[in-house]
Design a protein around this motif. Structure first.
Motif, mmCIF file in Angstrom:
data_model
loop_
_atom_site.group_PDB
_atom_site.id
_atom_site.type_symbol
_atom_site.label_atom_id
_atom_site.label_comp_id
_atom_site.label_asym_id
_atom_site.label_seq_id
_atom_site.Cartn_x
_atom_site.Cartn_y
_atom_site.Cartn_z
ATOM 1 N N PHE A 1 -10.774 -6.885 -6.888
ATOM 2 C CA PHE A 1 -9.677 -5.936 -6.639
ATOM 3 C C PHE A 1 -9.096 -5.509 -7.973
ATOM 4 C CE2 PHE A 1 -7.781 -10.132 -6.862
ATOM 5 C CZ PHE A 1 -6.657 -9.944 -7.647
ATOM 6 N N GLN A 2 -8.255 -4.453 -7.947
ATOM 7 C CA GLN A 2 -7.567 -4.039 -9.161
ATOM 8 C C GLN A 2 -6.168 -3.541 -8.825
ATOM 9 O OE1 GLN A 2 -9.345 -0.672 -11.202
ATOM 10 N NE2 GLN A 2 -9.927 0.348 -9.291
ATOM 11 N N ILE B 1 -13.492 -0.468 -5.491
ATOM 12 C CA ILE B 1 -12.979 -1.731 -4.962
ATOM 13 C C ILE B 1 -11.557 -1.530 -4.466
ATOM 14 C CG2 ILE B 1 -14.458 -3.129 -6.455
ATOM 15 C CD1 ILE B 1 -12.089 -3.489 -8.336
ATOM 16 N N PRO B 2 -11.005 -2.431 -3.661
ATOM 17 C CA PRO B 2 -9.606 -2.305 -3.224
ATOM 18 C C PRO B 2 -8.682 -2.097 -4.427
ATOM 19 C CG PRO B 2 -10.683 -4.050 -2.013
ATOM 20 C CD PRO B 2 -11.665 -3.596 -3.060
ATOM 21 N N THR B 3 -7.836 -1.072 -4.326
ATOM 22 C CA THR B 3 -7.038 -0.642 -5.474
ATOM 23 C C THR B 3 -5.582 -0.465 -5.078
ATOM 24 O OG1 THR B 3 -8.949 0.518 -6.432
ATOM 25 C CG2 THR B 3 -6.762 1.148 -7.226
ATOM 26 N N ASN C 1 -14.899 3.958 -0.689
ATOM 27 C CA ASN C 1 -13.782 3.014 -0.662
ATOM 28 C C ASN C 1 -12.543 3.747 -0.135
ATOM 29 O OD1 ASN C 1 -11.873 0.979 -1.140
ATOM 30 N ND2 ASN C 1 -11.527 1.712 -3.243
ATOM 31 N N TRP C 2 -12.038 3.282 0.999
ATOM 32 C CA TRP C 2 -10.857 3.898 1.613
ATOM 33 C C TRP C 2 -9.655 2.975 1.514
ATOM 34 C CZ3 TRP C 2 -11.452 8.906 3.226
ATOM 35 C CH2 TRP C 2 -12.773 9.366 3.267
ATOM 36 N N ASP D 1 2.263 -9.318 -2.459
ATOM 37 C CA ASP D 1 1.861 -9.328 -1.047
ATOM 38 C C ASP D 1 0.528 -8.605 -0.850
ATOM 39 O OD1 ASP D 1 4.145 -10.710 -0.426
ATOM 40 O OD2 ASP D 1 5.253 -8.947 0.301
ATOM 41 N N TRP D 2 0.350 -7.482 -1.548
ATOM 42 C CA TRP D 2 -0.915 -6.740 -1.426
ATOM 43 C C TRP D 2 -2.077 -7.596 -1.930
ATOM 44 C CZ3 TRP D 2 -4.658 -5.211 -4.904
ATOM 45 C CH2 TRP D 2 -5.614 -4.288 -4.428
#
Length: 577
Positions: free
Chosen positions: A216-217, A280-282, A311-312, A348-349
Protein backbone atom coordinates in the motif's frame (compact mmCIF):
# COMPACT_ATOMS: atom_id res chain seq x y z
CA UNK A 1 49.97 88.77 -39.30
CA UNK A 2 47.98 87.26 -42.10
CA UNK A 3 44.26 86.71 -41.67
CA UNK A 4 42.73 83.25 -41.25
CA UNK A 5 40.11 82.04 -43.70
CA UNK A 6 36.61 81.23 -42.54
CA UNK A 7 37.24 77.55 -43.41
CA UNK A 8 40.28 77.45 -41.07
CA UNK A 9 38.31 79.17 -38.33
CA UNK A 10 35.62 76.50 -38.58
CA UNK A 11 38.20 73.71 -38.26
CA UNK A 12 39.99 75.36 -35.33
CA UNK A 13 36.93 76.52 -33.43
CA UNK A 14 34.11 74.04 -34.08
CA UNK A 15 30.80 75.16 -32.66
CA UNK A 16 28.80 73.00 -30.21
CA UNK A 17 25.41 71.85 -31.40
CA UNK A 18 22.20 73.49 -30.30
CA UNK A 19 19.85 71.66 -27.92
CA UNK A 20 17.33 71.14 -30.70
CA UNK A 21 19.91 69.46 -32.92
CA UNK A 22 20.99 67.22 -30.06
CA UNK A 23 17.35 66.30 -29.38
CA UNK A 24 16.78 65.59 -33.06
CA UNK A 25 19.65 63.09 -32.99
CA UNK A 26 18.89 61.60 -29.55
CA UNK A 27 15.32 60.70 -30.43
CA UNK A 28 16.04 58.26 -33.27
CA UNK A 29 18.86 56.67 -31.23
CA UNK A 30 16.43 56.24 -28.34
CA UNK A 31 13.80 54.72 -30.63
CA UNK A 32 16.36 52.31 -32.12
CA UNK A 33 17.55 51.20 -28.67
CA UNK A 34 14.01 50.75 -27.34
CA UNK A 35 13.02 48.83 -30.47
CA UNK A 36 16.06 46.56 -30.07
CA UNK A 37 15.41 45.90 -26.39
CA UNK A 38 11.68 45.41 -26.92
CA UNK A 39 12.45 42.91 -29.66
CA UNK A 40 14.64 40.95 -27.25
CA UNK A 41 11.92 41.03 -24.57
CA UNK A 42 9.30 39.76 -26.99
CA UNK A 43 11.60 37.16 -28.54
CA UNK A 44 12.39 35.67 -25.12
CA UNK A 45 8.77 35.73 -23.93
CA UNK A 46 7.31 32.28 -23.24
CA UNK A 47 3.59 31.78 -23.85
CA UNK A 48 1.61 30.24 -21.01
CA UNK A 49 -2.02 29.20 -20.91
CA UNK A 50 -3.50 29.34 -17.41
CA UNK A 51 -6.87 27.96 -18.53
CA UNK A 52 -8.90 26.39 -17.15
CA UNK A 53 -8.84 28.51 -14.01
CA UNK A 54 -10.62 27.95 -10.70
CA UNK A 55 -11.08 24.21 -11.15
CA UNK A 56 -12.68 22.18 -8.38
CA UNK A 57 -13.75 18.66 -7.44
CA UNK A 58 -16.82 18.56 -5.23
CA UNK A 59 -16.55 15.94 -2.50
CA UNK A 60 -19.56 13.86 -1.55
CA UNK A 61 -19.09 14.30 2.20
CA UNK A 62 -17.22 16.64 4.51
CA UNK A 63 -16.50 13.79 6.93
CA UNK A 64 -12.93 12.54 6.37
CA UNK A 65 -13.13 9.44 8.58
CA UNK A 66 -12.36 6.03 7.08
CA UNK A 67 -14.41 2.96 7.95
CA UNK A 68 -14.42 -0.66 6.76
CA UNK A 69 -16.88 -3.52 6.74
CA UNK A 70 -15.72 -6.10 9.28
CA UNK A 71 -17.98 -9.11 8.99
CA UNK A 72 -15.51 -11.40 10.75
CA UNK A 73 -15.29 -8.99 13.69
CA UNK A 74 -11.50 -8.85 13.42
CA UNK A 75 -9.98 -6.78 16.21
CA UNK A 76 -8.66 -3.62 14.56
CA UNK A 77 -6.01 -1.64 16.37
CA UNK A 78 -6.43 2.11 16.67
CA UNK A 79 -3.96 4.91 17.02
CA UNK A 80 -2.63 4.67 20.55
CA UNK A 81 -3.49 1.01 21.07
CA UNK A 82 0.13 0.06 21.78
CA UNK A 83 3.03 1.74 23.47
CA UNK A 84 6.15 2.00 21.33
CA UNK A 85 9.72 0.77 21.55
CA UNK A 86 12.54 2.18 19.46
CA UNK A 87 15.75 0.66 18.18
CA UNK A 88 18.39 1.64 15.65
CA UNK A 89 20.02 -0.06 12.69
CA UNK A 90 22.41 0.89 9.91
CA UNK A 91 22.62 -0.19 6.28
CA UNK A 92 24.87 0.84 3.42
CA UNK A 93 23.25 2.01 0.18
CA UNK A 94 25.24 2.44 -3.00
CA UNK A 95 24.63 4.95 -5.76
CA UNK A 96 25.11 2.83 -8.87
CA UNK A 97 26.07 5.67 -11.24
CA UNK A 98 29.00 6.89 -9.11
CA UNK A 99 29.72 3.98 -6.80
CA UNK A 100 29.38 6.26 -3.75
CA UNK A 101 28.17 4.59 -0.57
CA UNK A 102 26.08 6.22 2.15
CA UNK A 103 25.77 4.75 5.63
CA UNK A 104 22.09 5.16 6.41
CA UNK A 105 20.79 5.21 9.94
CA UNK A 106 17.36 3.57 10.43
CA UNK A 107 15.09 4.38 13.36
CA UNK A 108 12.71 1.46 13.85
CA UNK A 109 9.57 1.84 15.97
CA UNK A 110 7.68 -1.27 17.04
CA UNK A 111 4.40 -1.79 18.93
CA UNK A 112 5.17 -3.14 22.39
CA UNK A 113 3.30 -6.33 23.17
CA UNK A 114 1.88 -6.88 19.66
CA UNK A 115 1.99 -10.54 18.66
CA UNK A 116 2.21 -12.36 15.37
CA UNK A 117 3.40 -11.09 12.03
CA UNK A 118 2.93 -7.32 11.81
CA UNK A 119 2.52 -4.95 8.85
CA UNK A 120 5.36 -2.54 8.11
CA UNK A 121 5.78 0.90 6.62
CA UNK A 122 8.82 2.79 5.30
CA UNK A 123 8.80 6.60 5.31
CA UNK A 124 10.12 8.54 2.31
CA UNK A 125 11.41 12.08 2.73
CA UNK A 126 10.25 15.14 0.84
CA UNK A 127 12.54 18.02 -0.17
CA UNK A 128 15.55 18.87 1.97
CA UNK A 129 17.90 16.70 4.01
CA UNK A 130 15.83 14.95 6.67
CA UNK A 131 17.31 12.45 9.08
CA UNK A 132 15.83 9.51 10.91
CA UNK A 133 15.81 11.43 14.19
CA UNK A 134 14.11 14.64 13.04
CA UNK A 135 11.55 13.34 10.53
CA UNK A 136 8.10 11.71 10.71
CA UNK A 137 8.23 11.34 14.49
CA UNK A 138 4.50 11.85 15.01
CA UNK A 139 3.07 9.87 12.07
CA UNK A 140 5.58 7.03 12.47
CA UNK A 141 4.62 6.77 16.14
CA UNK A 142 0.94 6.89 15.17
CA UNK A 143 1.24 3.89 12.87
CA UNK A 144 3.48 1.95 15.26
CA UNK A 145 0.99 2.54 18.08
CA UNK A 146 -1.61 0.83 15.84
CA UNK A 147 0.49 -2.28 15.27
CA UNK A 148 2.91 -1.33 12.46
CA UNK A 149 6.66 -1.73 12.42
CA UNK A 150 7.83 1.59 11.02
CA UNK A 151 11.20 2.57 9.58
CA UNK A 152 12.42 6.14 9.21
CA UNK A 153 15.84 6.63 7.61
CA UNK A 154 18.35 9.34 6.86
CA UNK A 155 17.43 10.67 3.45
CA UNK A 156 19.61 8.97 0.81
CA UNK A 157 21.35 11.87 -0.95
CA UNK A 158 24.99 10.76 -1.32
CA UNK A 159 26.87 13.70 -2.87
CA UNK A 160 23.85 15.15 -4.66
CA UNK A 161 21.91 18.38 -4.20
CA UNK A 162 18.27 19.28 -4.77
CA UNK A 163 19.18 20.11 -8.37
CA UNK A 164 20.76 16.76 -9.28
CA UNK A 165 19.00 14.37 -6.92
CA UNK A 166 19.28 10.78 -8.15
CA UNK A 167 15.67 9.60 -7.98
CA UNK A 168 16.19 6.07 -9.39
CA UNK A 169 19.05 5.46 -6.95
CA UNK A 170 16.95 6.84 -4.09
CA UNK A 171 14.17 4.44 -5.04
CA UNK A 172 16.59 1.52 -4.80
CA UNK A 173 17.82 2.77 -1.42
CA UNK A 174 14.30 2.90 -0.01
CA UNK A 175 13.62 -0.53 -1.50
CA UNK A 176 16.60 -1.89 0.46
CA UNK A 177 14.93 -0.63 3.63
CA UNK A 178 11.65 -2.27 2.58
CA UNK A 179 13.54 -5.55 2.11
CA UNK A 180 15.15 -5.04 5.53
CA UNK A 181 11.70 -4.79 7.13
CA UNK A 182 10.42 -7.79 5.19
CA UNK A 183 13.20 -9.94 6.61
CA UNK A 184 12.42 -9.08 10.24
CA UNK A 185 10.93 -11.98 12.21
CA UNK A 186 7.96 -9.98 13.48
CA UNK A 187 7.00 -8.46 10.08
CA UNK A 188 4.61 -9.88 7.51
CA UNK A 189 6.59 -9.43 4.27
CA UNK A 190 3.39 -9.19 2.21
CA UNK A 191 2.01 -6.16 4.06
CA UNK A 192 4.88 -3.67 3.95
CA UNK A 193 3.90 -0.30 2.46
CA UNK A 194 5.30 3.20 2.03
CA UNK A 195 4.50 6.69 3.29
CA UNK A 196 5.72 9.31 0.76
CA UNK A 197 5.48 13.08 0.95
CA UNK A 198 5.78 15.80 -1.69
CA UNK A 199 9.06 15.35 -3.63
CA UNK A 200 9.37 11.70 -2.66
CA UNK A 201 6.25 10.87 -4.68
CA UNK A 202 8.51 11.18 -7.74
CA UNK A 203 10.78 8.60 -6.12
CA UNK A 204 7.89 6.33 -5.17
CA UNK A 205 6.94 6.08 -8.84
CA UNK A 206 10.34 4.56 -9.63
CA UNK A 207 10.09 2.32 -6.57
CA UNK A 208 6.68 0.87 -7.47
CA UNK A 209 7.67 0.29 -11.07
CA UNK A 210 10.46 -2.04 -9.91
CA UNK A 211 9.00 -3.53 -6.71
CA UNK A 212 5.53 -4.94 -7.33
CA UNK A 213 5.23 -6.43 -3.84
CA UNK A 214 4.71 -3.15 -1.98
CA UNK A 215 1.33 -3.58 -0.26
CA UNK A 216 0.00 0.00 0.00
CA UNK A 217 1.02 3.65 -0.17
CA UNK A 218 0.10 6.79 1.73
CA UNK A 219 0.79 9.91 -0.32
CA UNK A 220 0.91 13.26 1.42
CA UNK A 221 0.50 16.24 -0.99
CA UNK A 222 1.87 14.25 -3.95
CA UNK A 223 3.75 16.10 -6.69
CA UNK A 224 2.17 14.01 -9.41
CA UNK A 225 3.46 15.60 -12.60
CA UNK A 226 7.04 16.19 -13.76
CA UNK A 227 9.20 18.61 -11.76
CA UNK A 228 9.10 21.16 -14.62
CA UNK A 229 5.31 21.20 -14.65
CA UNK A 230 4.81 20.82 -10.89
CA UNK A 231 7.33 23.48 -9.88
CA UNK A 232 6.29 25.76 -12.72
CA UNK A 233 2.71 25.56 -11.46
CA UNK A 234 3.84 26.16 -7.88
CA UNK A 235 5.80 29.29 -8.73
CA UNK A 236 3.20 30.76 -11.08
CA UNK A 237 0.32 30.19 -8.67
CA UNK A 238 2.17 31.54 -5.67
CA UNK A 239 3.45 34.61 -7.53
CA UNK A 240 -0.17 35.39 -8.35
CA UNK A 241 -1.39 34.69 -4.82
CA UNK A 242 1.04 37.14 -3.24
CA UNK A 243 -0.05 39.81 -5.73
CA UNK A 244 3.12 39.93 -7.81
CA UNK A 245 2.93 41.97 -10.99
CA UNK A 246 2.42 39.83 -14.13
CA UNK A 247 5.89 40.99 -15.17
CA UNK A 248 7.41 39.06 -12.28
CA UNK A 249 5.18 36.10 -13.12
CA UNK A 250 6.60 36.08 -16.67
CA UNK A 251 10.02 35.43 -15.09
CA UNK A 252 8.67 32.03 -14.00
CA UNK A 253 7.90 31.14 -17.61
CA UNK A 254 11.39 31.95 -18.79
CA UNK A 255 13.05 30.27 -15.81
CA UNK A 256 11.14 27.00 -16.13
CA UNK A 257 11.79 26.89 -19.87
CA UNK A 258 15.47 26.30 -19.18
CA UNK A 259 17.03 23.26 -20.81
CA UNK A 260 19.00 21.90 -17.86
CA UNK A 261 20.07 18.87 -19.87
CA UNK A 262 22.73 21.19 -21.31
CA UNK A 263 24.29 21.26 -17.83
CA UNK A 264 23.95 17.57 -17.08
CA UNK A 265 20.82 18.00 -14.94
CA UNK A 266 18.08 15.67 -16.12
CA UNK A 267 15.45 15.76 -13.38
CA UNK A 268 13.13 18.47 -14.71
CA UNK A 269 11.50 16.21 -17.27
CA UNK A 270 11.48 12.82 -15.59
CA UNK A 271 8.54 10.64 -16.62
CA UNK A 272 6.82 9.31 -13.50
CA UNK A 273 3.27 9.18 -14.85
CA UNK A 274 3.08 5.39 -14.99
CA UNK A 275 0.06 3.23 -14.12
CA UNK A 276 2.36 0.99 -12.04
CA UNK A 277 2.91 3.93 -9.66
CA UNK A 278 -0.76 3.74 -8.60
CA UNK A 279 -1.51 0.04 -9.04
CA UNK A 280 -1.79 -0.63 -5.27
CA UNK A 281 -4.22 0.63 -2.58
CA UNK A 282 -3.51 4.35 -2.27
CA UNK A 283 -4.42 6.96 0.34
CA UNK A 284 -3.98 10.55 -0.85
CA UNK A 285 -4.09 13.45 1.62
CA UNK A 286 -4.36 17.11 0.63
CA UNK A 287 -4.65 20.31 2.62
CA UNK A 288 -7.01 23.04 1.42
CA UNK A 289 -4.41 25.68 2.33
CA UNK A 290 -1.67 23.93 0.36
CA UNK A 291 -0.25 26.48 -2.10
CA UNK A 292 2.28 24.13 -3.68
CA UNK A 293 0.31 21.23 -5.14
CA UNK A 294 -1.93 21.10 -8.21
CA UNK A 295 -4.63 19.17 -6.41
CA UNK A 296 -7.38 18.91 -9.06
CA UNK A 297 -5.06 17.91 -11.89
CA UNK A 298 -3.15 15.69 -9.47
CA UNK A 299 -6.20 13.86 -8.14
CA UNK A 300 -7.61 13.34 -11.63
CA UNK A 301 -4.27 12.01 -12.92
CA UNK A 302 -3.87 9.64 -9.97
CA UNK A 303 -7.35 8.18 -10.47
CA UNK A 304 -6.83 7.89 -14.23
CA UNK A 305 -3.52 6.03 -13.88
CA UNK A 306 -4.87 3.84 -11.07
CA UNK A 307 -7.86 2.83 -13.17
CA UNK A 308 -5.53 2.05 -16.09
CA UNK A 309 -3.73 -0.32 -13.70
CA UNK A 310 -7.14 -1.81 -12.73
CA UNK A 311 -6.88 -0.36 -9.23
CA UNK A 312 -10.10 1.18 -7.92
CA UNK A 313 -8.90 1.44 -4.33
CA UNK A 314 -7.86 5.10 -4.24
CA UNK A 315 -8.98 7.11 -1.21
CA UNK A 316 -8.63 10.90 -1.33
CA UNK A 317 -9.05 13.19 1.65
CA UNK A 318 -8.85 16.99 1.58
CA UNK A 319 -8.45 18.62 4.98
CA UNK A 320 -9.61 22.20 5.61
CA UNK A 321 -7.07 24.67 7.03
CA UNK A 322 -4.13 22.28 6.43
CA UNK A 323 -1.00 23.33 4.52
CA UNK A 324 1.33 21.37 2.23
CA UNK A 325 2.50 19.06 5.01
CA UNK A 326 -0.96 18.74 6.59
CA UNK A 327 -0.02 21.07 9.42
CA UNK A 328 -1.99 23.95 10.90
CA UNK A 329 -0.38 27.37 10.64
CA UNK A 330 3.17 28.35 9.79
CA UNK A 331 5.43 25.33 9.26
CA UNK A 332 8.46 27.54 9.96
CA UNK A 333 7.42 27.49 13.61
CA UNK A 334 8.30 24.49 15.76
CA UNK A 335 5.75 21.98 17.04
CA UNK A 336 3.14 22.93 14.46
CA UNK A 337 0.39 20.30 14.91
CA UNK A 338 -1.02 18.07 12.21
CA UNK A 339 -4.56 18.87 11.11
CA UNK A 340 -7.38 17.44 13.19
CA UNK A 341 -8.41 13.86 12.37
CA UNK A 342 -5.73 13.27 9.72
CA UNK A 343 -3.68 11.00 11.95
CA UNK A 344 -6.72 8.91 12.92
CA UNK A 345 -7.98 8.71 9.32
CA UNK A 346 -4.62 7.71 7.91
CA UNK A 347 -4.03 5.06 10.59
CA UNK A 348 -7.55 3.64 10.28
CA UNK A 349 -7.15 3.35 6.50
CA UNK A 350 -3.77 1.59 6.79
CA UNK A 351 -5.09 -0.86 9.40
CA UNK A 352 -8.14 -1.72 7.30
CA UNK A 353 -6.11 -2.14 4.12
CA UNK A 354 -3.57 -4.47 5.73
CA UNK A 355 -6.48 -6.61 7.00
CA UNK A 356 -7.82 -6.78 3.44
CA UNK A 357 -11.18 -5.25 4.42
CA UNK A 358 -13.62 -3.45 2.16
CA UNK A 359 -13.94 0.28 2.70
CA UNK A 360 -17.50 1.47 3.34
CA UNK A 361 -16.95 5.23 3.48
CA UNK A 362 -16.81 7.34 0.33
CA UNK A 363 -13.49 7.44 -1.54
CA UNK A 364 -13.31 11.25 -1.99
CA UNK A 365 -14.37 13.34 1.01
CA UNK A 366 -13.42 16.41 2.99
CA UNK A 367 -13.23 19.99 1.78
CA UNK A 368 -13.86 20.81 -1.87
CA UNK A 369 -10.66 20.23 -3.85
CA UNK A 370 -9.67 23.45 -5.62
CA UNK A 371 -7.00 24.63 -8.02
CA UNK A 372 -6.56 28.23 -9.18
CA UNK A 373 -4.82 27.68 -12.55
CA UNK A 374 -4.00 24.77 -14.81
CA UNK A 375 -0.71 22.90 -14.67
CA UNK A 376 1.41 24.35 -17.50
CA UNK A 377 1.61 21.19 -19.58
CA UNK A 378 2.75 23.24 -22.60
CA UNK A 379 5.90 24.23 -20.73
CA UNK A 380 8.97 22.66 -22.33
CA UNK A 381 12.73 23.06 -22.51
CA UNK A 382 13.99 25.73 -24.92
CA UNK A 383 17.69 25.19 -25.69
CA UNK A 384 18.16 28.42 -27.69
CA UNK A 385 16.59 30.52 -24.96
CA UNK A 386 18.74 28.76 -22.36
CA UNK A 387 21.98 29.41 -24.26
CA UNK A 388 21.09 33.08 -24.72
CA UNK A 389 20.18 33.35 -21.02
CA UNK A 390 23.53 31.88 -20.05
CA UNK A 391 25.50 34.08 -22.45
CA UNK A 392 23.85 37.37 -21.50
CA UNK A 393 24.08 36.73 -17.76
CA UNK A 394 27.70 35.58 -18.02
CA UNK A 395 28.61 38.59 -20.19
CA UNK A 396 26.88 40.98 -17.80
CA UNK A 397 28.69 39.49 -14.81
CA UNK A 398 32.10 39.48 -16.50
CA UNK A 399 31.88 43.04 -17.80
CA UNK A 400 30.41 44.39 -14.56
CA UNK A 401 33.22 42.82 -12.54
CA UNK A 402 35.81 44.12 -15.00
CA UNK A 403 34.26 47.57 -14.86
CA UNK A 404 34.25 47.57 -11.07
CA UNK A 405 37.93 46.62 -11.00
CA UNK A 406 38.77 49.35 -13.50
CA UNK A 407 36.87 51.96 -11.51
CA UNK A 408 38.72 50.87 -8.37
CA UNK A 409 42.01 51.33 -10.21
CA UNK A 410 40.79 54.71 -11.45
CA UNK A 411 39.92 55.76 -7.89
CA UNK A 412 43.35 54.68 -6.65
CA UNK A 413 45.06 56.65 -9.45
CA UNK A 414 42.95 59.71 -8.74
CA UNK A 415 43.66 59.54 -5.01
CA UNK A 416 47.38 59.13 -5.66
CA UNK A 417 47.38 62.12 -8.01
CA UNK A 418 45.61 64.29 -5.43
CA UNK A 419 48.11 63.30 -2.75
CA UNK A 420 51.01 64.12 -5.07
CA UNK A 421 49.26 67.26 -6.31
CA UNK A 422 49.80 66.01 -9.84
CA UNK A 423 47.93 68.28 -12.25
CA UNK A 424 48.42 65.93 -15.22
CA UNK A 425 45.77 63.79 -16.77
CA UNK A 426 44.71 60.82 -14.62
CA UNK A 427 41.85 59.52 -16.72
CA UNK A 428 41.81 62.42 -19.14
CA UNK A 429 38.11 62.39 -20.04
CA UNK A 430 37.14 65.21 -22.38
CA UNK A 431 33.88 66.90 -23.28
CA UNK A 432 32.31 65.93 -19.96
CA UNK A 433 32.31 62.20 -20.72
CA UNK A 434 33.77 61.33 -17.31
CA UNK A 435 30.96 62.94 -15.34
CA UNK A 436 28.33 61.57 -17.72
CA UNK A 437 29.76 58.06 -17.48
CA UNK A 438 29.72 58.07 -13.66
CA UNK A 439 26.15 59.35 -13.54
CA UNK A 440 24.69 56.99 -16.14
CA UNK A 441 26.57 53.96 -14.83
CA UNK A 442 25.39 54.62 -11.29
CA UNK A 443 21.81 54.97 -12.53
CA UNK A 444 21.98 51.75 -14.54
CA UNK A 445 23.41 49.74 -11.65
CA UNK A 446 20.86 51.27 -9.27
CA UNK A 447 18.13 50.05 -11.60
CA UNK A 448 19.70 46.58 -11.55
CA UNK A 449 19.65 46.62 -7.74
CA UNK A 450 16.03 47.81 -7.82
CA UNK A 451 15.11 44.92 -10.13
CA UNK A 452 16.66 42.26 -7.91
CA UNK A 453 15.24 43.91 -4.79
CA UNK A 454 11.74 43.75 -6.26
CA UNK A 455 12.23 40.11 -7.24
CA UNK A 456 13.60 39.33 -3.76
CA UNK A 457 10.46 40.82 -2.22
CA UNK A 458 8.31 38.53 -4.32
CA UNK A 459 10.39 35.45 -3.48
CA UNK A 460 10.28 36.28 0.24
CA UNK A 461 6.50 36.63 0.11
CA UNK A 462 6.20 33.31 -1.73
CA UNK A 463 8.45 31.46 0.74
CA UNK A 464 6.43 32.86 3.63
CA UNK A 465 3.23 31.73 1.92
CA UNK A 466 4.61 28.25 1.24
CA UNK A 467 5.49 27.81 4.90
CA UNK A 468 1.90 28.49 5.86
CA UNK A 469 1.97 32.24 6.46
CA UNK A 470 -0.78 34.56 5.32
CA UNK A 471 -0.44 36.05 1.80
CA UNK A 472 1.31 39.42 1.81
CA UNK A 473 -0.46 42.55 0.63
CA UNK A 474 0.55 43.39 -2.92
CA UNK A 475 1.92 46.92 -2.49
CA UNK A 476 5.41 47.30 -3.90
CA UNK A 477 5.36 43.69 -5.09
CA UNK A 478 2.97 44.89 -7.77
CA UNK A 479 4.04 48.48 -8.37
CA UNK A 480 7.80 47.92 -8.34
CA UNK A 481 7.64 46.32 -11.80
CA UNK A 482 6.20 49.33 -13.69
CA UNK A 483 8.49 51.61 -11.67
CA UNK A 484 11.50 49.56 -12.82
CA UNK A 485 10.18 49.69 -16.39
CA UNK A 486 9.94 53.49 -16.25
CA UNK A 487 13.40 53.85 -14.72
CA UNK A 488 14.84 51.44 -17.31
CA UNK A 489 13.31 53.49 -20.11
CA UNK A 490 14.81 56.66 -18.66
CA UNK A 491 18.19 54.91 -18.48
CA UNK A 492 17.89 54.04 -22.18
CA UNK A 493 17.09 57.70 -22.92
CA UNK A 494 20.17 58.78 -20.95
CA UNK A 495 22.37 56.38 -22.93
CA UNK A 496 20.89 57.64 -26.18
CA UNK A 497 22.04 61.14 -25.13
CA UNK A 498 25.53 59.76 -24.47
CA UNK A 499 25.70 58.22 -27.94
CA UNK A 500 24.35 61.44 -29.44
CA UNK A 501 27.09 63.36 -27.64
CA UNK A 502 29.69 61.00 -29.11
CA UNK A 503 28.35 61.68 -32.59
CA UNK A 504 28.34 65.41 -31.89
CA UNK A 505 31.99 65.41 -30.85
CA UNK A 506 32.91 63.15 -33.77
CA UNK A 507 31.18 65.60 -36.11
CA UNK A 508 33.04 68.53 -34.58
CA UNK A 509 36.31 66.66 -35.20
CA UNK A 510 35.39 65.82 -38.76
CA UNK A 511 35.36 62.08 -38.10
CA UNK A 512 31.97 61.47 -39.69
CA UNK A 513 33.47 62.01 -43.14
CA UNK A 514 35.85 59.08 -42.61
CA UNK A 515 35.30 55.39 -43.49
CA UNK A 516 33.72 53.27 -40.76
CA UNK A 517 36.90 51.72 -39.33
CA UNK A 518 38.66 55.06 -39.39
CA UNK A 519 35.68 56.56 -37.58
CA UNK A 520 35.90 53.91 -34.85
CA UNK A 521 39.65 54.44 -34.52
CA UNK A 522 39.00 58.16 -34.31
CA UNK A 523 36.41 57.78 -31.56
CA UNK A 524 38.52 55.60 -29.30
CA UNK A 525 41.92 56.83 -30.51
CA UNK A 526 43.60 60.17 -31.24
CA UNK A 527 43.41 62.44 -34.22
CA UNK A 528 45.79 65.25 -35.24
CA UNK A 529 44.22 68.69 -35.00
CA UNK A 530 45.26 72.28 -34.86
CA UNK A 531 43.08 72.83 -31.82
CA UNK A 532 45.14 73.21 -28.68
CA UNK A 533 43.93 71.52 -25.50
CA UNK A 534 44.80 73.23 -22.21
CA UNK A 535 48.45 72.74 -21.35
CA UNK A 536 49.23 71.04 -24.68
CA UNK A 537 51.67 72.03 -27.35
CA UNK A 538 50.66 72.35 -30.99
CA UNK A 539 52.35 69.05 -31.72
CA UNK A 540 50.12 67.20 -29.26
CA UNK A 541 46.92 65.44 -30.19
CA UNK A 542 43.38 65.93 -28.92
CA UNK A 543 41.15 62.90 -28.27
CA UNK A 544 37.41 62.53 -28.63
CA UNK A 545 36.72 60.62 -25.37
CA UNK A 546 39.83 60.75 -23.18
CA UNK A 547 43.51 61.67 -23.27
CA UNK A 548 44.66 58.41 -21.66
CA UNK A 549 44.36 54.91 -22.99
CA UNK A 550 43.09 53.78 -19.60
CA UNK A 551 40.34 56.37 -19.75
CA UNK A 552 39.28 55.21 -23.21
CA UNK A 553 39.34 51.55 -22.12
CA UNK A 554 37.30 52.42 -19.05
CA UNK A 555 34.69 54.20 -21.16
CA UNK A 556 34.38 51.38 -23.70
CA UNK A 557 34.27 48.61 -21.08
CA UNK A 558 31.73 50.46 -18.96
CA UNK A 559 29.51 51.14 -21.96
CA UNK A 560 29.56 47.48 -22.98
CA UNK A 561 28.83 46.39 -19.40
CA UNK A 562 25.85 48.71 -19.10
CA UNK A 563 24.51 47.63 -22.50
CA UNK A 564 24.72 44.01 -21.30
CA UNK A 565 22.68 45.02 -18.25
CA UNK A 566 20.03 46.52 -20.53
CA UNK A 567 19.99 43.28 -22.53
CA UNK A 568 19.59 41.40 -19.25
CA UNK A 569 16.58 43.59 -18.43
CA UNK A 570 15.23 42.88 -21.91
CA UNK A 571 15.64 39.12 -21.43
CA UNK A 572 13.46 39.17 -18.31
CA UNK A 573 10.76 41.15 -20.09
CA UNK A 574 11.20 44.67 -18.76
CA UNK A 575 10.72 46.17 -22.21
CA UNK A 576 7.34 44.58 -22.91
CA UNK A 577 4.89 47.43 -22.44
Amino acid sequence: MSSVSSKDQTEESPQAWSWSKRLTLSLPIFVILIALLSSVSNATAVPWNNDPIDQSIETVDSDTSVKFANPSKVTLAKRGTYSITERHATIDVKQKSTGDTQHIHILIREPKGASGKLPGVVFMHGAGYGTAEDSFGDVASDLSSAGFVSAVIDKPVWNTSDANRDYPASAKAYDQVIDYLRELENVDSSTVGIYATSESTWISSYLLQSDHKVAFQILLSPMVHSPRHSLGFLAAQDFAMVGANPGYQSIVRRLFSADLDLFGLHNLDIDTLKPAAYAIPTFVAYGSKDVMTAQVDGAQTIMKLAHEADNWNVTIRNYPLANHVLRLGDEAQTNTPLVDSYENDMVDWAVGITHDLKQTTQLVTGATIKQSIAVPFDLRSRPTLTVYMLVIHAASLIFILATMLMWIVALVRKTRALIRRDSGHVLGFTHGFGEILVLITGTTLATLVLFFSGLAQVVYAVVKLVWGGAPATAGMIYWSWPVIQIVSTLVVWAWSRVFARLIEVASMRGLLRMPTMALIRGLIGHRQTRAKPPGASKSEVQPVIAYTRFGKALFVNTTIAMFCVLLLFAFWGLFIY
